[in-house]
Design an enzyme around this catalytic site. Sequence first.
Site, PDB file in Angstrom:
ATOM      1  N   HIS A  23      31.016  45.941  40.896  1.00 50.86           N
ATOM      2  CA  HIS A  23      32.363  45.632  40.403  1.00 50.86           C
ATOM      3  C   HIS A  23      32.479  45.911  38.902  1.00 50.86           C
ATOM      4  O   HIS A  23      32.963  45.087  38.123  1.00 50.86           O
ATOM      5  CB  HIS A  23      32.721  44.171  40.695  1.00 50.86           C
ATOM      6  CG  HIS A  23      32.755  43.839  42.148  1.00 50.86           C
ATOM      7  ND1 HIS A  23      33.684  44.373  43.025  1.00 50.86           N
ATOM      8  CD2 HIS A  23      31.959  43.020  42.906  1.00 50.86           C
ATOM      9  CE1 HIS A  23      33.468  43.901  44.245  1.00 50.86           C
ATOM     10  NE2 HIS A  23      32.439  43.092  44.195  1.00 50.86           N
ATOM     11  N   ASP A  53      37.173  39.796  41.985  1.00 55.49           N
ATOM     12  CA  ASP A  53      35.996  40.580  41.589  1.00 55.49           C
ATOM     13  C   ASP A  53      36.379  41.870  40.879  1.00 55.49           C
ATOM     14  O   ASP A  53      35.580  42.410  40.108  1.00 55.49           O
ATOM     15  CB  ASP A  53      35.150  40.916  42.818  1.00 55.49           C
ATOM     16  CG  ASP A  53      34.293  39.747  43.278  1.00 55.49           C
ATOM     17  OD1 ASP A  53      33.733  39.057  42.422  1.00 55.49           O
ATOM     18  OD2 ASP A  53      34.194  39.521  44.493  1.00 55.49           O
TER      19      ASP A  53
END
Length: 371
Positions: free
Chosen positions: A96, A270
Amino acid sequence: MKIAVPTEIKNNEFRVAITPAGVHDLVSHGHEVLVQSGAGVGSSISDEAYSSAGARIVADAAAAWSNADMVLKVKEPIASEYAHFRPGLVLFTFLHLAAEPELTHALLDAHVTGIAYETVQLPNRALPLLAPMSEVAGRLAPIVGASAMLKPNGGPGLLVPGVPGTHPAKVVVLGGGVAGTAAVAVASGMGADVTVLDTNLFRLRELDALYNGRIKTIASNAFEIDRALIDADLVVGSVLIPGAKAPKLVSNELVSRMKPGSVLVDIAVDQGGCFADTHATTHADPTFTVHESLFYCVANMPGAVPHTSTYALTNATLPYARLIANRGWKDALLADSSLKLGLNTHDGQLVNEPVAAAHGLTYSQLDSAFV
């Protein structure tokens, strides 16, 4: 290849990157698997179960990271783990990076080969390694939202399905992808009044057919989002652009006009979140208030159900981990175009354009990593 599985140390993260069945598979292909002692405890998997499957149990994180050719993890490394980075290390995990500038720089500075679960992408644009965790987070979202709506938890004291003679909760799902579809399934099953918004009309037709018209499907745009949220009791944000920051669909001003006590669950946290006021929270302290609404923005939602999540994740990641172990990262990625898209960093180069755009960094073409 030596493959290490360290204990996850993010707040309330109880998942582990591999199951005993996964260990057995890799060992049967001639690889050595090192599992940090206690790594599986949070997922109800003992050291004995791993050792019986062929793993070597190591005492601590340093022993796991330092002896590995490839490290398998679940969550992106946190700052205390950056010291384990080194040139030549292959890291296969959720990264991420579009929402993690410090981690991006740490991987680049240490010349780590970072392969991200969330950017592995099939030709049909499906995300096979993100999908199982999206399913978990999507199914959890109405459950945690329903809990947040209880009066003792700061909510309006509303029961999602209601009872005869009362109105059920109005649940709005932004995005009809894997996570959004899972959220719709659970919210609908709970008896909520469900509306889903998406820009993809074909997907909306599929959902309408799946539920025989029992849910509302709306073409997503700023006007319709505003209209839906003003009347919503629970909003689930599940919009994703692979590898990039999530678009901000819900402004602070819009939240100020929502019902007092309304709950917003951001599955996209995220990737930076799809609500303007989103910031990552933890299972230990999951919610915060914006105006008179309650935000739930836990960055590792599937970590709350680690037993289910660990097995679902290993089911998806194992074929790719096996391919990398058998052929080495470079040949494996060249052999599988979907896995190739998972490469984010290599030898100090950033090779993912959306991550570069998120942080204002220069990037190299993906193929440059294979020269």
